[in-house]
Design an enzyme around this catalytic site. Structure first.
Site, mmCIF file in Angstrom:
data_model
loop_
_atom_site.group_PDB
_atom_site.id
_atom_site.type_symbol
_atom_site.label_atom_id
_atom_site.label_comp_id
_atom_site.label_asym_id
_atom_site.label_seq_id
_atom_site.Cartn_x
_atom_site.Cartn_y
_atom_site.Cartn_z
ATOM 1 N N ALA A 84 66.051 66.045 86.742
ATOM 2 C CA ALA A 84 67.267 66.734 87.181
ATOM 3 C C ALA A 84 66.905 67.503 88.453
ATOM 4 O O ALA A 84 65.738 67.857 88.665
ATOM 5 C CB ALA A 84 67.751 67.674 86.095
ATOM 6 N N GLY A 129 64.920 64.532 83.450
ATOM 7 C CA GLY A 129 66.176 63.769 83.341
ATOM 8 C C GLY A 129 65.996 62.283 83.623
ATOM 9 O O GLY A 129 66.788 61.462 83.144
ATOM 10 N N GLU A 132 64.913 60.866 80.459
ATOM 11 C CA GLU A 132 66.065 60.938 79.541
ATOM 12 C C GLU A 132 67.077 59.826 79.835
ATOM 13 O O GLU A 132 67.668 59.256 78.920
ATOM 14 C CB GLU A 132 66.711 62.328 79.639
ATOM 15 C CG GLU A 132 65.789 63.400 79.043
ATOM 16 C CD GLU A 132 66.259 64.821 79.343
ATOM 17 O OE1 GLU A 132 66.413 65.162 80.529
ATOM 18 O OE2 GLU A 132 66.473 65.580 78.385
ATOM 19 N N GLU A 152 59.659 69.865 81.570
ATOM 20 C CA GLU A 152 60.589 70.995 81.704
ATOM 21 C C GLU A 152 59.949 72.336 81.373
ATOM 22 O O GLU A 152 60.280 73.362 81.979
ATOM 23 C CB GLU A 152 61.834 70.781 80.818
ATOM 24 C CG GLU A 152 62.846 69.796 81.380
ATOM 25 C CD GLU A 152 62.565 68.347 81.038
ATOM 26 O OE1 GLU A 152 61.437 68.040 80.586
ATOM 27 O OE2 GLU A 152 63.457 67.511 81.214
HETATM 28 N N1 COA Z 1 64.547 68.006 91.937
HETATM 29 C C1 COA Z 1 64.803 68.205 93.228
HETATM 30 N N2 COA Z 1 64.066 67.689 94.220
HETATM 31 C C2 COA Z 1 63.036 66.925 93.870
HETATM 32 C C3 COA Z 1 62.706 66.665 92.525
HETATM 33 C C4 COA Z 1 63.525 67.239 91.537
HETATM 34 N N3 COA Z 1 63.312 67.028 90.246
HETATM 35 N N4 COA Z 1 61.613 65.884 92.492
HETATM 36 C C5 COA Z 1 61.266 65.652 93.771
HETATM 37 N N5 COA Z 1 62.114 66.282 94.605
HETATM 38 C C6 COA Z 1 62.113 66.305 96.061
HETATM 39 C C7 COA Z 1 61.034 67.229 96.606
HETATM 40 O O1 COA Z 1 61.481 68.570 96.607
HETATM 41 C C8 COA Z 1 60.859 66.648 97.986
HETATM 42 O O2 COA Z 1 61.931 67.074 98.786
HETATM 43 P P1 COA Z 1 61.669 67.622 100.299
HETATM 44 O O3 COA Z 1 61.033 66.461 101.007
HETATM 45 O O4 COA Z 1 63.020 67.956 100.809
HETATM 46 O O5 COA Z 1 60.732 68.784 100.141
HETATM 47 C C9 COA Z 1 61.033 65.153 97.768
HETATM 48 O O6 COA Z 1 61.759 65.016 96.562
HETATM 49 C C10 COA Z 1 59.725 64.411 97.632
HETATM 50 O O7 COA Z 1 58.988 65.014 96.573
HETATM 51 P P2 COA Z 1 57.481 65.553 96.739
HETATM 52 O O8 COA Z 1 57.275 66.649 95.744
HETATM 53 O O9 COA Z 1 57.208 65.894 98.172
HETATM 54 O O10 COA Z 1 56.674 64.251 96.346
HETATM 55 P P3 COA Z 1 55.197 64.207 95.742
HETATM 56 O O11 COA Z 1 54.783 62.780 95.785
HETATM 57 O O12 COA Z 1 54.318 65.195 96.403
HETATM 58 O O13 COA Z 1 55.350 64.655 94.200
HETATM 59 C C11 COA Z 1 56.372 64.667 92.020
HETATM 60 C C12 COA Z 1 56.089 63.863 93.314
HETATM 61 C C13 COA Z 1 57.296 63.826 91.165
HETATM 62 C C14 COA Z 1 55.053 64.914 91.270
HETATM 63 C C15 COA Z 1 57.009 66.030 92.413
HETATM 64 O O14 COA Z 1 58.106 65.759 93.288
HETATM 65 C C16 COA Z 1 57.554 66.777 91.227
HETATM 66 O O15 COA Z 1 56.786 67.379 90.503
HETATM 67 N N6 COA Z 1 58.872 66.785 91.025
HETATM 68 C C17 COA Z 1 59.514 67.513 89.979
HETATM 69 C C18 COA Z 1 59.295 66.808 88.641
HETATM 70 C C19 COA Z 1 59.933 67.609 87.504
HETATM 71 O O16 COA Z 1 59.506 68.672 87.146
HETATM 72 N N7 COA Z 1 60.995 67.018 86.935
HETATM 73 C C20 COA Z 1 61.697 67.619 85.827
HETATM 74 C C21 COA Z 1 62.832 68.415 86.319
HETATM 75 S S1 COA Z 1 63.678 69.141 84.943
#
Ligand code: COA
Length: 279
Positions: A84, A129, A132, A152
């Site tokens: 999400a 999400g 999910e 989460e």
């Molecule tokens: N919500 C909003 N934005 C998200 C996102 C999320 N769940 N997951 C990734 N993004 C965005 C990042 O903020 C980034 O945006 P930006 O370029 O404007 O800064 C872009 O997507 C690329 O992500 P980035 O973090 O730079 O890629 P990465 O390869 O370094 O890391 C992940 C990948 C998946 C490990 C990392 O993005 C992450 O931990 N995301 C959140 C995962 C999470 O906790 N999901 C559960 C949410 S309830």
């Protein structure tokens, strides 16, 4: 003679008429198979309110198409859906968050109850999400770079789009608790070992091909029978075995007035291939 293949072709014509343009989803129909792509690659396809609402609208419009199958994936090579949208959630108050979860859950139910096979093709991250959504499909196939998790807790949250309910049904309560408490990421090989995904594929192309192959194989059977079996399987999940059996018995009776049941059994007795109509 009207055959199921002709019917699928007809459906393709209908579905290409889906006139709604989505901002965050891509959809195409090829030979009666639907391909739905979460399409916000710059945000790793994260689910904001637009995606959730469009997914609900999409399910509403696609359900009458009676596709032979729907394959759900994420745009790009990196993510199915990375969760999400954390930025959108960070400013929500309790009542907005509850409404966001309600809308997300409604979309997962709409996806889960589509009356044809729905396969999640998980390419890259399926977190929060994203996992999910994948769990709301009939089953998951993964690419070698797939990573699954419900992280989460690390954000001070709990899963809100069905993760606390559906994960345990797939991997068992103990494993679901371990994954939710720790937020641990599970790679493709382990996901297959614990039954979270059915198989692992070297590339996104091979992953999609494997999904297509399952859909094509199942479409050799009666599409009507598959829809009824799915209905019984899904509805039975939250019932006692006794109540689930009642649903099975009712549908078993109903299917005996279908064209395909008569055709399938007659074809067997006449030692020929059935020509199903999907009804
Ligand atoms: N919500 C909003 N934005 C998200 C996102 C999320 N769940 N997951 C990734 N993004 C965005 C990042 O903020 C980034 O945006 P930006 O370029 O404007 O800064 C872009 O997507 C690329 O992500 P980035 O973090 O730079 O890629 P990465 O390869 O370094 O890391 C992940 C990948 C998946 C490990 C990392 O993005 C992450 O931990 N995301 C959140 C995962 C999470 O906790 N999901 C559960 C949410 S309830």
């Amino acid at each position: 003679m009207f055959r199921q293949e002709d019917w699928v072709r007809k459906l393709e014509e209908v579905s290409t008429n889906m006139n709604k343009e989505f901002k965050t989803l891509d959809y195409k129909n090829e030979e009666g198979i639907g391909f739905l792509t979460f399409n916000r690659p710059d945000k790793l396809n994260a689910l904001n309110a637009d995606v959730i609402d469009e997914l609900g609208e999409f399910c509403e419009s696609v359900k009458n198409e009676k596709l032979i199958g729907l394959i759900v994936t994420g745009a790009g090579e990196k993510a199915f859906v990375a969760g999400a949208d954390i930025q959108a959630m960070s400013g929500m108050n309790s009542s907005e968050a509850s409404s966001f979860a309600g809308r997300g859950q409604k979309a997962t139910l709409a996806l889960e109850n589509l009356p044809f096979p729905v396969i999640a093709a998980v390419n890259g991250f399926a977190l929060g999400g994203g996992l999910e959504m994948a769990l709301s499909c009939d089953f998951i196939l993964a690419s070698e770079n797939a990573v699954f998790g419900l992280p989460e807790g690390s954000l001070g949250l709990i899963p809100g789009f069905g993760g606390t309910q559906r994960l345990a049904k797939v991997v068992g309560m103990n494993r679901a608790k371990e994954l939710i408490y720790t937020g641990r990421m599970v790679k493709a090989e382990e996901a297959e070992d614990i039954g979270l995904s059915l198989s692992t594929h070297a590339s996104k192309e091979e992953l999609i091909q494997a999904c297509v192959s399952i859909v094509k194989k199942s479409s050799k059977n009666s599409i009507n029978a598959i829809a009824m079996a799915k209905d019984a399987l899904n509805r039975g999940q939250s019932l006692s075995v006794e109540d689930g059996l009642k649903i099975e018995q009712k549908l078993f009776g109903e299917i005996f007035s279908s064209y395909d049941m008569k055709e399938g059994t007659t074809a067997f007795l006449e030692k020929r291939k059935p020509n199903f109509k999907g009804e």
